[in-house]
Write a protein that holds these residues in place. Structure first.
Motif, PDB file in Angstrom:
ATOM      1  N   ASP A   1       0.747  -0.944  -0.154  1.00  0.00           N
ATOM      2  CA  ASP A   1       0.046  -0.034   0.069  1.00  0.00           C
ATOM      3  C   ASP A   1       0.916   1.216   0.143  1.00  0.00           C
ATOM      4  OD1 ASP A   1      -2.093  -1.707  -0.039  1.00  0.00           O
ATOM      5  OD2 ASP A   1      -2.829  -1.106   2.112  1.00  0.00           O
ATOM      6  N   THR A   2       0.536   2.159  -0.836  1.00  0.00           N
ATOM      7  CA  THR A   2       1.246   3.444  -0.986  1.00  0.00           C
ATOM      8  C   THR A   2       0.432   4.579  -0.275  1.00  0.00           C
ATOM      9  OG1 THR A   2       2.516   4.967  -1.968  1.00  0.00           O
ATOM     10  CG2 THR A   2       1.317   3.492  -3.281  1.00  0.00           C
ATOM     11  N   GLY A   3       0.426   4.928   0.594  1.00  0.00           N
ATOM     12  CA  GLY A   3      -0.592   6.176   1.226  1.00  0.00           C
ATOM     13  C   GLY A   3      -0.690   6.079   2.729  1.00  0.00           C
ATOM     14  N   ASN A   4      -1.749   6.452   2.890  1.00  0.00           N
ATOM     15  CA  ASN A   4      -1.751   6.352   4.688  1.00  0.00           C
ATOM     16  C   ASN A   4      -3.216   5.811   4.822  1.00  0.00           C
ATOM     17  OD1 ASN A   4      -3.811   8.428   4.221  1.00  0.00           O
ATOM     18  ND2 ASN A   4      -2.410   9.985   4.751  1.00  0.00           N
ATOM     19  N   ARG A   5      -3.674   5.842   6.206  1.00  0.00           N
ATOM     20  CA  ARG A   5      -4.881   5.077   6.539  1.00  0.00           C
ATOM     21  C   ARG A   5      -5.961   6.093   6.002  1.00  0.00           C
ATOM     22  NH1 ARG A   5      -3.838   4.411  12.740  1.00  0.00           N
ATOM     23  NH2 ARG A   5      -1.698   4.638  12.226  1.00  0.00           N
ATOM     24  N   ARG A   6      -6.009   7.082   5.653  1.00  0.00           N
ATOM     25  CA  ARG A   6      -7.163   7.695   4.935  1.00  0.00           C
ATOM     26  C   ARG A   6      -7.177   7.690   3.585  1.00  0.00           C
ATOM     27  NH1 ARG A   6      -4.047  11.397   7.689  1.00  0.00           N
ATOM     28  NH2 ARG A   6      -3.502  12.347   6.106  1.00  0.00           N
ATOM     29  N   GLY A   7      -6.303   7.462   2.854  1.00  0.00           N
ATOM     30  CA  GLY A   7      -6.318   7.111   1.270  1.00  0.00           C
ATOM     31  C   GLY A   7      -5.167   6.809   0.790  1.00  0.00           C
ATOM     32  N   GLY A   8      -5.138   6.184  -0.336  1.00  0.00           N
ATOM     33  CA  GLY A   8      -3.904   5.787  -1.122  1.00  0.00           C
ATOM     34  C   GLY A   8      -4.258   4.845  -2.135  1.00  0.00           C
ATOM     35  N   ARG A   9      -3.388   4.047  -2.610  1.00  0.00           N
ATOM     36  CA  ARG A   9      -3.421   3.120  -3.639  1.00  0.00           C
ATOM     37  C   ARG A   9      -2.693   1.578  -3.177  1.00  0.00           C
ATOM     38  NH1 ARG A   9       0.186   4.654  -7.452  1.00  0.00           N
ATOM     39  NH2 ARG A   9       1.153   5.914  -6.119  1.00  0.00           N
ATOM     40  N   ARG A  10      -3.166   0.638  -3.529  1.00  0.00           N
ATOM     41  CA  ARG A  10      -2.701  -0.675  -3.366  1.00  0.00           C
ATOM     42  C   ARG A  10      -2.038  -0.774  -4.861  1.00  0.00           C
ATOM     43  NH1 ARG A  10      -5.235  -5.048  -0.109  1.00  0.00           N
ATOM     44  NH2 ARG A  10      -4.464  -3.494   1.529  1.00  0.00           N
ATOM     45  N   VAL A  11      -0.653  -1.099  -4.744  1.00  0.00           N
ATOM     46  CA  VAL A  11       0.094  -1.289  -5.813  1.00  0.00           C
ATOM     47  C   VAL A  11       0.786  -2.689  -5.995  1.00  0.00           C
ATOM     48  CG1 VAL A  11       0.622   1.019  -6.387  1.00  0.00           C
ATOM     49  CG2 VAL A  11       2.117   0.037  -5.162  1.00  0.00           C
TER      50      VAL A  11
END
Lengths: 277, 350, 318
Positions: B263-273
Motif C-alpha cells: 500500500d502506498t498512502g496512509n490510513r485515510r487514502g492511497g493506492r494498493r500497488v
C-alpha cells in the motif's frame, strides 16, 4: 471475484476477542458489507487487508457451519498485524478468500484422526475440529485425538471451547505446556514427547500437523515411529504469500505453490518437493 | 516492375512512410514504440519527443514492461468514516499496439500468459491489456552476440506470439499479417501499403535463411530432467560466490514475473500497488517470524534457474528463458545463463 | 604483468606460498568485454585469471563473505581504499588479508563502447599503451584510452594502491592520470537552481527500477537489513514510486558520506545507466571540501561522520 481478483471484499469488524495472557493474539469476527461470505472449508485461508498497511494471509479460525460471520485469529507480529490490532468493532477491513485448498475431509471418513498443533498455528486446527464435531461429519469420522501444546498455560487459544471439547465423547484432548504455573495440572513436556508418550492407535489413522517449524520437525519422526505412513501425515504449510493464487512466485515448494496447490501437503509430497518443512 | 504473386497478407511500406503510419496508429490506439532513453531503448508511449530506435537488440526492457507495468495500481482506497471506498482503475477501450518487439520478447508473452491467465482466476489487469494487445513484431536482422534464441527453441524470424511480423529490407518494411487482430489493427491504413510481390517475398526468405541458426535447440524435457537431479550440486554455491543478489537479471528478463503488493498512502487514502519483486532478494521469502526458507544466496540462485528450466517445464508451462540475453548483458557478476544451460544440457540433445 | 598467463602464474604462486584459503580476482567472462569477479580456491582455477580495462567491479565487496578465512584479493587503487574503509569499520581484519596490488590503468566505459561500436561484444578491444583498438564492423579503429574512461576513473587520483603485500607490475596499457576531479564532474549541480536540480534527478531517477544493483555492488552497503527492507518502521514503500526512488538514492548517498571511495561500481552496475556518480561524486567532493578528507587513504584518520571534532564545520546548523 473474477474482475476484482485483488480488490478485497469489505468486512466490518463485529467483535474482537483478546485470546491470551500476553494480549498479543486477538480473534477478529468479521461480517461482510455487501455480498455474502464465499463458501470455505477448514484449512483454507484468506488475505486480510488493513488499508494503508497492506495485506497478509490468515487461515480461517471459524467453521463453515458458523454462518453470518467469519473469524480469524491474528498474532501481533509485523506492521500489518500491529495495525489490525488497533482496530475495534465498526472498523472496516478487506478480505480476499477463500484461497488455497481445504483439509481433505473426505479422506477422514471412517478414519481415526490424530491432530497435532502447537502455538498460534492452532487456529486453523480449531476450524477443522469444530467442523468435524458438527452433526454432518461426526457420524462419519472415527476417533479424534487432539494434541495441543503452548509455551505456558496462559497461551492456550479458545479456552472455553477447549473446556467443552474435554467432555466431547468423539474426541480425546491432550494439552501440554513447556513451562507450568500454579494453575496447571497437566503434563509439562514438548508436543512431540506428549504424542510419543500417549501413543494413540495408528492402524487406521490419518495425522494432521500444524505448528512452528521445530514442533513439526520433531513430531514427524514420532508419528512415523508410531506407525503413521508418510502418505497419511498431512501438514499445513506456511510461507510468505502475496497474491494467494499462484502468480506472485514466492511460496513455491519446488514446482508447487503453497497458496494454490496447498497449503495442506502430505509428508510424502513434501519430501519430494523441498528440504525445508 | 511487374507484379506477380502479390500477397494479400504481406504488405510493404516504404521505410520513409513509417513515422506517418505510427502517428496515425497513435491517434486511435495505445501505441508503444522502442525509443532511446538514457542510453537504453525501451517501449514508451509513442510520441515525437524521442526518435524511433529499431536497431538496439534487444531493447533494454521487453514487452513485459508494457503488459505488466512496474509499479501498477490495483485499486485506490479512500476512507469515509468507518467505511472505505475501493476503486479499481478504469479499463482502456483502445487497441494496445506494441511495435517492434523481437521474437524473444513476443515469445515471452506466452510465458507471462501462463502465469497471469493460467491460474484458477485470470489476473484482471493483465487480462485487460492482453485482450487489447496487438503485437507488431520485428524480425531480428542483427542478433547480438549475447543472443541465444536458437538454443531456446526459437530464432530471429520466429513469429510466435506476434499478430504482425515486420521484416526490414533495404528501403521498405514488409508487414506479414498473421492474425485477425493484426489485420484489424492495420486494415484502416491499407491504402498506405502495397501488396508484397514475389521478388520481395524471395528477399525476405533469403534474409531469413541467412539468419538460420547453426545451434540446435535444447531438449527442454531432457534439460529439466538433468537440472532436477542437481538439487544438491555444489555448482549453485560456485555461482552464488559471485552473485550480488540484485534484481537485474529478473527485472530485465522478459519472462520473470514475480511481484509483490504494497500500500502506498496512509490510513485515510492511497493506492494498493504491485511491483516487480525478485527471487534474488532475501526479503522475497523472509517471513514475519524471521524464518527464511531461501535464506542463503545459493538457494536463491538455484531457485531462479530451477524455476526457468525445471518448475515451468514440469508444470507444462513455456520454458522460463527465451534467449534474449539481457541478463547476460547486464549481470555485474558476469553470470551467464548459457553456461548453466550447457552444463546441464545432456550430450544427447546437443 | 604482460598477459593473463603471467598473471595466472603470479596469483597461483601467491595462493600456494601464502597458503591462502581463497583469492578474489577477475576471471575471463563469456564475452571479451565481460571479465567477472571470481573466488579462486584451487591452483587450477587461476588459468582463468585476467586483468584488463573492464575489471571495474570493486572486489572488496566480496571480502565480508569469507569470515575467518585467509583471503587474497587483487586490488586496484579504489579496491584498496575500500579495504581500508572496511578495516576501519571493523568488517575485515588486515592480518587475514593478503593484498595484491595492481596499478590501475583507468577503467573503460563498456556501455559507451558497445553503443558506438556494436560489433565489440564479439570482437573485443585490444588495449596497448594509451590506445584502444576496437574491432568495429568495418575494420579496426584506434581510440585514445583517456576518452573512454568511466567518469569516476577520469577523476581518480589514487590509481596505484598503497600498503599492499605484493605489487604487480603496471599493465602495459594505461590512460594518463586524472584529467578532471569529482568537484569538476559534479560542479554543474551546484550551479543549478533548485528546481532545475530536482528536474535533473527526477529525469534520471525516473528510470530506476529498484533492482538494488548499486547497493549490492557497493563494498560499504553491508547492513544486515537495509533501510529499504525494514518493515517496522517502513521507511519507504518498496514499490518504485518516484518518492520512494528519491528516498532510496538520497538516503544511500547520505550513508556513503565520508565512506565512498568513488570507485564508480554503482554507476557501472546500473542497468539503466543512471549517472549515480553525480550523487556519489558530489557527496565525496563535498566531504573532501568540508572536512579535507578522502575515504580509505589511511586507517588512522577517522571518518568525519563517525567522529566528533571541536572544529567540525557547523555553518549548516545556522
Amino acid at each position: 471475484m473474477n474482475r476484482s481478483l485483488f480488490v478485497p471484499q469489505r468486512m466490518e469488524i463485529v467483535k474482537v476477542t483478546d485470546e491470551v495472557a500476553t494480549h498479543d493474539i486477538f480473534t477478529f469476527e468479521l461480517a461482510p458489507l455487501g455480498g455474502g461470505i464465499a463458501p470455505y472449508l477448514p484449512g483454507q485461508f484468506a488475505e486480510l487487508s488493513v488499508f494503508g498497511a497492506g495485506e497478509a494471509p490468515f487461515g480461517y479460525a471459524s467453521s463453515p457451519h458458523e454462518t453470518g460471520t467469519v473469524r480469524f485469529t491474528v498474532k501481533r507480529m509485523g506492521a500489518l498485524t500491529r495495525e489490525l490490532h488497533r482496530l475495534g468493532p465498526g472498523a472496516v477491513v478487506g478480505m480476499r478468500g477463500p484461497l488455497g485448498n481445504p483439509f481433505p475431509l473426505d479422506r477422514f471418513e471412517g478414519r481415526d484422526l490424530i491432530v497435532v498443533g502447537g502455538g498460534y498455528a492452532f487456529t486453523t486446527l480449531r476450524s477443522l475440529i469444530a467442523t468435524l464435531l458438527t452433526d454432518k461429519h461426526r457420524k462419519r469420522a472415527g476417533r479424534i485425538t487432539l494434541f495441543y501444546g503452548v509455551r505456558h498455560p496462559g497461551l492456550f487459544l479458545y479456552k472455553g471451547e477447549l473446556d467443552r471439547w474435554r467432555t466431547a465423547k468423539e474426541l480425546s484432548l491432550h494439552l501440554t505446556v513447556d513451562a507450568a504455573d500454579e494453575t496447571w495440572k497437566g503434563p509439562v513436556k514438548l508436543v512431540p514427547d506428549l504424542v510419543r508418550d500417549t501413543a494413540p492407535a495408528t492402524e487406521n489413522a490419518v495425522a494432521v500437523v500444524c505448528g512452528p517449524p521445530a514442533m513439526i520437525r520433531f513430531t514427524l519422526p514420532v508419528l512415523e515411529t508410531l506407525g503413521v505412513g508418510e502418505e497419511n501425515i498431512l501438514i499445513s504449510m506456511e510461507r510468505k504469500m502475496k497474491c494467494g493464487v499462484g502468480m506472485c512466485g514466492r511460496c513455491n515448494l519446488g514446482p508447487r505453490f503453497v497458496c494454490k496447490d496447498g497449503p495442506v501437503f502430505t509428508l510424502k509430497e513434501l519430501r519430494e518437493l523441498t528440504d525445508d518443512y | 516492375m511487374t507484379r506477380t504473386n502479390t500477397s494479400d497478407r504481406s504488405w510493404t511500406l516504404p521505410a520513409g512512410a513509417l513515422p506517418d503510419l505510427l502517428a496515425a496508429l497513435a491517434a486511435t490506439c495505445e501505441l508503444w514504440t522502442p525509443r532511446p532513453v538514457g542510453g537504453g531503448t525501451r517501449f514508451l508511449p509513442h510520441g515525437e519527443d524521442r526518435p524511433l530506435d529499431l536497431a538496439q537488440t534487444p531493447p533494454a526492457h521487453s514487452v513485459k514492461a508494457v503488459l505488466f507495468p512496474n509499479p501498477e495500481t490495483l485499486f485506490t482506497y479512500r476512507r469515509n468514516g468507518n467505511d472505505v471506498a475501493l476503486t479499481p482503475p478504469e479499463p482502456d477501450g483502445r487497441s494496445l499496439i506494441v511495435f517492434g518487439a523481437r521474437a524473444c520478447d513476443a515469445r515471452a508473452v506466452a510465458a507471462l500468459d501462463a502465469v497471469f491467465l493460467g491460474r484458477s482466476i485470470p489476473d484482471p489487469a493483465y487480462l485487460e491489456r492482453r485482450e487489447r494487445l496487438c503485437l507488431v513484431g520485428l524480425a531480428c536482422v542483427s542478433p547480438a552476440a549475447t543472443c541465444f534464441c536458437h538454443r531456446m527453441g526459437s530464432g530471429p524470424f520466429d513469429a510466435s506470439g506476434m499478430d504482425v511480423q515486420i521484416v526490414p529490407l533495404d528501403d521498405i518494411y514488409v508487414f506479414h499479417l498473421l492474425t485477425k487482430r493484426g489485420e484489424a489493427c492495420l486494415a484502416p491504413f491499407r491504402d498506405r501499403f502495397e501488396a508484397a510481390d514475389g521478388d520481395t517475398l524471395k528477399k525476405v526468405a533469403a534474409t531469413k535463411a541467412g539468419l538460420e541458426g547453426a545451434e540446435p535447440s535444447v531438449d527442454f524435457t531432457a534439460l529439466k530432467d538433468a537440472v532436477k537431479q542437481h538439487r544438491d550440486d555444489p555448482y549453485w554455491e560456485t555461482l552464488a560466490a559471485a552473485c550480488l543478489g540484485c534484481g537485474i537479471c529478473t527485472f530485465l528478463c522478459p519472462v520473470c514475473s514475480c511481484f509483490s503488493i504494497t500500500d502506498t498512502g496512509n490510513r485515510r487514502g492511497g493506492r494498493r500497488v504491485r511491483y516487480w519483486d525478485a527471487c534474488m532478494f532475501p526479503a522475497f521469502t523472509k517471513e514475519a517470524s524471521g524464518h527464511n526458507p531461501r535464506g542463503d544466496e545459493p538457494a536463491r540462485v538455484k531457485q531462479r534457474f530451477f524455476h526457468k528450466f525445471y518448475y515451468s517445464i514440469e508444470n507444462g508451462e513455456p520454458p522460463g528463458c527465451v534467449g534474449c540475453g539481457r541478463c547476460v548483458i547486464h549481470c555485474p557478476a558476469g553470470i551467464d545463463i548459457r553456461e548453466i544451460v550447457s552444463r546441464f544440457q545432456p550430450e544427447a540433445a546437443s | 604483468m604482460t598477459g593473463s598467463a603471467a598473471l595466472a602464474e603470479t596469483l597461483r604462486k601467491v595462493f600456494k606460498d601464502e597458503k591462502l584459503d581463497g583469492l578474489i580476482g577477475y576471471a575471463a567472462g563469456t564475452t571479451p568485454l565481460r571479465p567477472r569477479p571470481a573466488v579462486f580456491t584451487a591452483p587450477g582455477d587461476f588459468d582463468a585469471a585476467v586483468f584488463d580495462g573492464f575489471c571495474v567491479q570493486n572486489l572488496a565487496t566480496y571480502l565480508r563473505r569469507h569470515p575467518d578465512r585467509r583471503m587474497g584479493i587483487l586490488v586496484k587503487g579504489c579496491d584498496r581504499r575500500a579495504v581500508t574503509v572496511l578495516i576501519q569499520e571493523r568488517q575485515v581484519a588486515r592480518e587475514d588479508l593478503f593484498l595484491i596490488g595492481v596499478p590501475c590503468p583507468g577503467m573503460l566505459n563498456r556501455a559507451r563502447l558497445l553503443t558506438e561500436f556494436p560489433g565489440l561484444e564479439t570482437g573485443g578491444v585490444a588495449e596497448e599503451g594509451d590506445t584502444l583498438t576496437v574491432a568495429a564492423a568495418d575494420g579496426p579503429v584506434s581510440l585514445a584510452r583517456a576518452d573512454y574512461l568511466l567518469p569516476a576513473c577520469r577523476a581518480c587520483r589514487h590509481r596505484v594502491p598503497t600498503d599492499v603485500d605484493l605489487m604487480l607490475d603496471a599493465p602495459p596499457f594505461a590512460a594518463p592520470e586524472a584529467d578532471t576531479s569529482l568537484g569538476e564532474l559534479t560542479g554543474g549541480i551546484d550551479g543549478m537552481e533548485r528546481r532545475e536540480r530536482a528536474a535533473l534527478f527526477a529525469e534520471e531517477l525516473s528510470r530506476c527500477i529498484l533492482c538494488y544493483a548499486c547497493r549490492n555492488v557497493c563494498p560499504f552497503c553491508y547492513c544486515e537489513t537495509c533501510f529499504t527492507d525494514t518493515l517496522q518502521p517502513a521507511w519507504m514503500t518498496p514499490a518504485p514510486e518516484p518518492n520512494d526512488i528519491f528516498f532510496y538514492h538520497f538516503n544511500r548517498m547520505m550513508h556513503m558520506s565520508g565512506r565512498c571511495v568513488a570507485c564508480g561500481s554503482c554507476a557501472w552496475a546500473c542497468p539503466e545507466q543512471i549517472p549515480l556518480h553525480l550523487l556519489f561524486g558530489k557527496i565525496t567532493a563535498d566531504v573532501a571540501e568540508l572536512f579535507a578528507f578522502e575515504a580509505g587513504l589511511d586507517e588512522t584518520t577517522p571518518q568525519p561522520m563517525s567522529h566528533f571534532s571541536e572544529d567540525d564545520p557547523d555553518e549548516h546548523i545556522g
